[in-house]
Design a protein around this motif. Structure first.
Motif, PDB file in Angstrom:
ATOM      1  N   TYR A  59      20.806  -5.220 -41.698  1.00  0.00           N
ATOM      2  CA  TYR A  59      21.921  -6.097 -41.348  1.00  0.00           C
ATOM      3  C   TYR A  59      21.489  -7.254 -40.452  1.00  0.00           C
ATOM      4  CZ  TYR A  59      26.394  -7.561 -39.344  1.00  0.00           C
ATOM      5  OH  TYR A  59      27.473  -8.296 -38.915  1.00  0.00           O
ATOM      6  N   GLN A  60      20.766  -6.965 -39.403  1.00  0.00           N
ATOM      7  CA  GLN A  60      20.368  -8.027 -38.479  1.00  0.00           C
ATOM      8  C   GLN A  60      19.437  -9.035 -39.161  1.00  0.00           C
ATOM      9  OE1 GLN A  60      19.007  -5.566 -35.238  1.00  0.00           O
ATOM     10  NE2 GLN A  60      20.928  -5.881 -34.136  1.00  0.00           N
ATOM     11  N   ARG A  63      21.534 -11.304 -41.413  1.00  0.00           N
ATOM     12  CA  ARG A  63      22.262 -12.337 -40.669  1.00  0.00           C
ATOM     13  C   ARG A  63      21.332 -13.461 -40.229  1.00  0.00           C
ATOM     14  NH1 ARG A  63      27.264 -11.719 -38.515  1.00  0.00           N
ATOM     15  NH2 ARG A  63      26.549 -12.476 -36.505  1.00  0.00           N
ATOM     16  N   ASP A  87      31.380 -17.172 -35.952  1.00  0.00           N
ATOM     17  CA  ASP A  87      30.227 -16.296 -36.092  1.00  0.00           C
ATOM     18  C   ASP A  87      28.991 -17.042 -35.635  1.00  0.00           C
ATOM     19  OD1 ASP A  87      28.444 -14.337 -36.840  1.00  0.00           O
ATOM     20  OD2 ASP A  87      29.354 -14.038 -38.798  1.00  0.00           O
ATOM     21  N   TYR A  89      25.776 -15.826 -35.865  1.00  0.00           N
ATOM     22  CA  TYR A  89      24.612 -15.427 -36.668  1.00  0.00           C
ATOM     23  C   TYR A  89      23.382 -15.106 -35.841  1.00  0.00           C
ATOM     24  CZ  TYR A  89      27.155 -16.116 -40.865  1.00  0.00           C
ATOM     25  OH  TYR A  89      28.090 -15.992 -41.838  1.00  0.00           O
ATOM     26  N   GLY A  91      22.548 -12.173 -35.138  1.00  0.00           N
ATOM     27  CA  GLY A  91      21.996 -10.945 -35.696  1.00  0.00           C
ATOM     28  C   GLY A  91      21.969  -9.816 -34.690  1.00  0.00           C
TER      29      GLY A  91
END
Length: 103
Positions: A59-60, A63, A87, A89, A91
């Protein structure tokens, strides 16, 4: 593979527009998400509340990778007009904390 839950909120009065832009995402955005490790992304809506479940390799990393992708940057500009929360981003987040799961 990670399963990440997210929550976002649509700006008041923008629900129909949010649904319309998600009726079909572009092939380019689909490809960018998949290239960043996304295997699946489902969104449920209750009024203005959105609940996402993302199946992703990392996931990180996803992002961070999408933060520099021009297709995603354009998509996020559209989302910024429709969602209450922006957002960054970075991460750094890991989505919603899991409270319980039926074993």
């Amino acid at each position: 593979m990670q399963t990440i839950a997210l929550h976002t909120r649509i700006k008041a009065g923008r629900e129909a527009e949010y649904d319309a832009v998600h009726a079909a995402i572009s092939d380019e955005l689909d490809a960018a998400l998949r290239a960043a490790g996304v295997a699946g992304w489902t969104i449920w809506r209750s009024g203005r509340e959105l609940f996402h479940v993302v199946e992703v390799a990392d996931y990180q990393a996803m992002r961070r990778e999408l933060a520099h992708n021009p297709v995603n940057t354009a998509w996020q500009a559209v989302m910024a007009e429709l969602l209450e929360v922006g957002d960054d981003y970075s991460g750094a987040d890991m989505g919603l904390a899991k409270v319980w799961e039926l074993p």
